[in-house]
Design a protein around this motif. Sequence first.
Motif, PDB file in Angstrom:
ATOM      1  N   ARG A  73       0.833  -1.209   0.000  1.00 13.43           N
ATOM      2  CA  ARG A  73       0.000   0.000   0.000  1.00 13.43           C
ATOM      3  C   ARG A  73       0.864   1.254   0.000  1.00 13.43           C
ATOM      4  O   ARG A  73       0.565   2.233  -0.694  1.00 13.43           O
ATOM      5  CB  ARG A  73      -0.941   0.010   1.208  1.00 13.43           C
ATOM      6  N   SER A  74       1.940   1.209   0.767  1.00 17.82           N
ATOM      7  CA  SER A  74       2.854   2.349   0.818  1.00 17.82           C
ATOM      8  C   SER A  74       3.484   2.604  -0.548  1.00 17.82           C
ATOM      9  O   SER A  74       3.592   3.758  -0.985  1.00 17.82           O
ATOM     10  CB  SER A  74       3.930   2.086   1.867  1.00 17.82           C
ATOM     11  N   ARG A  75       3.900   1.545  -1.224  1.00  8.92           N
ATOM     12  CA  ARG A  75       4.473   1.703  -2.568  1.00  8.92           C
ATOM     13  C   ARG A  75       3.440   2.280  -3.533  1.00  8.92           C
ATOM     14  O   ARG A  75       3.743   3.126  -4.364  1.00  8.92           O
ATOM     15  CB  ARG A  75       5.004   0.374  -3.090  1.00  8.92           C
ATOM     16  N   MET A  76       2.192   1.812  -3.408  1.00  7.32           N
ATOM     17  CA  MET A  76       1.132   2.311  -4.286  1.00  7.32           C
ATOM     18  C   MET A  76       0.869   3.797  -4.020  1.00  7.32           C
ATOM     19  O   MET A  76       0.695   4.580  -4.960  1.00  7.32           O
ATOM     20  CB  MET A  76      -0.144   1.493  -4.108  1.00  7.32           C
ATOM     21  N   LYS A  78       2.989   5.945  -2.807  1.00  9.25           N
ATOM     22  CA  LYS A  78       4.158   6.668  -3.313  1.00  9.25           C
ATOM     23  C   LYS A  78       4.068   6.817  -4.832  1.00  9.25           C
ATOM     24  O   LYS A  78       4.328   7.894  -5.371  1.00  9.25           O
ATOM     25  CB  LYS A  78       5.432   5.921  -2.927  1.00  9.25           C
ATOM     26  N   GLN A  79       3.691   5.733  -5.512  1.00  7.82           N
ATOM     27  CA  GLN A  79       3.574   5.774  -6.964  1.00  7.82           C
ATOM     28  C   GLN A  79       2.487   6.765  -7.384  1.00  7.82           C
ATOM     29  O   GLN A  79       2.671   7.545  -8.325  1.00  7.82           O
ATOM     30  CB  GLN A  79       3.262   4.379  -7.497  1.00  7.82           C
ATOM     31  N   LYS A  80       1.356   6.759  -6.673  1.00  5.60           N
ATOM     32  CA  LYS A  80       0.271   7.684  -6.981  1.00  5.60           C
ATOM     33  C   LYS A  80       0.738   9.117  -6.752  1.00  5.60           C
ATOM     34  O   LYS A  80       0.479  10.002  -7.578  1.00  5.60           O
ATOM     35  CB  LYS A  80      -0.938   7.375  -6.104  1.00  5.60           C
ATOM     36  N   LEU A  85       2.570  14.379  -8.807  1.00  6.63           N
ATOM     37  CA  LEU A  85       3.633  15.381  -8.906  1.00  6.63           C
ATOM     38  C   LEU A  85       4.074  15.571 -10.354  1.00  6.63           C
ATOM     39  O   LEU A  85       4.307  16.696 -10.804  1.00  6.63           O
ATOM     40  CB  LEU A  85       4.826  14.994  -8.034  1.00  6.63           C
ATOM     41  N   TYR A  86       4.171  14.472 -11.095  1.00  4.11           N
ATOM     42  CA  TYR A  86       4.561  14.549 -12.498  1.00  4.11           C
ATOM     43  C   TYR A  86       3.512  15.337 -13.289  1.00  4.11           C
ATOM     44  O   TYR A  86       3.860  16.195 -14.113  1.00  4.11           O
ATOM     45  CB  TYR A  86       4.748  13.144 -13.076  1.00  4.11           C
ATOM     46  N   SER A  87       2.232  15.067 -13.027  1.00  5.46           N
ATOM     47  CA  SER A  87       1.160  15.812 -13.704  1.00  5.46           C
ATOM     48  C   SER A  87       1.241  17.295 -13.360  1.00  5.46           C
ATOM     49  O   SER A  87       1.054  18.153 -14.221  1.00  5.46           O
ATOM     50  CB  SER A  87      -0.209  15.269 -13.289  1.00  5.46           C
ATOM     51  N   GLN A  88       1.524  17.575 -12.093  1.00  4.90           N
ATOM     52  CA  GLN A  88       1.641  18.960 -11.665  1.00  4.90           C
ATOM     53  C   GLN A  88       2.828  19.638 -12.360  1.00  4.90           C
ATOM     54  O   GLN A  88       2.724  20.802 -12.771  1.00  4.90           O
ATOM     55  CB  GLN A  88       1.815  19.016 -10.149  1.00  4.90           C
ATOM     56  N   VAL A  89       3.933  18.934 -12.515  1.00  2.00           N
ATOM     57  CA  VAL A  89       5.100  19.485 -13.217  1.00  2.00           C
ATOM     58  C   VAL A  89       4.724  19.832 -14.657  1.00  2.00           C
ATOM     59  O   VAL A  89       5.041  20.922 -15.151  1.00  2.00           O
ATOM     60  CB  VAL A  89       6.289  18.504 -13.179  1.00  2.00           C
TER      61      VAL A  89
END
Length: 148
Positions: A73-76, A78-80, A85-89
């Motif tokens: 769940r933590s990895r998911m 983090k990935q989300k 963040l990528y979309s925001q960039v």
Amino acid sequence: MHQGNIKTANFSCLFGPHFTEHLQTMPVVHGMNVPIACLMDSAISDKPGGDKLIQAEERRKRRMISNRESARRSRMRKQKHLGELYSQVIHLRSVNHQLLNELNHVMGERDQIIQENSLLKNEETELQMKLKGLPAKFACSQEETEVS
């Protein structure tokens, strides 16, 4: 015979050769040479403390499963988060590009206005000089228009 001195040969005659192969790879319980798996046998669980070992092993397995799920769940998450963040960039770069284009356009208009203002000032200066060069009779009429 003391349990710490139990030989694997004794287990091979009780449980077969396959079991003794795994004895060497299994963890030791409290300094004894008896593997945990051996203590969890249903016949041994009837002895005092056998149920506690089974319960402890089950709790450990449940905890391991829970930890794995938590890590997943933590990895998911983090990935989300990285995706957001990528979309925001991408969005911010687009906005930045638009703002730079708008700034360039406004600066170009400002330069044109400054140039036009300079031309108008030059024209004003020329007209002032021409006005001073006119005969005196026109100079009075200019003063009258300024007073009116």
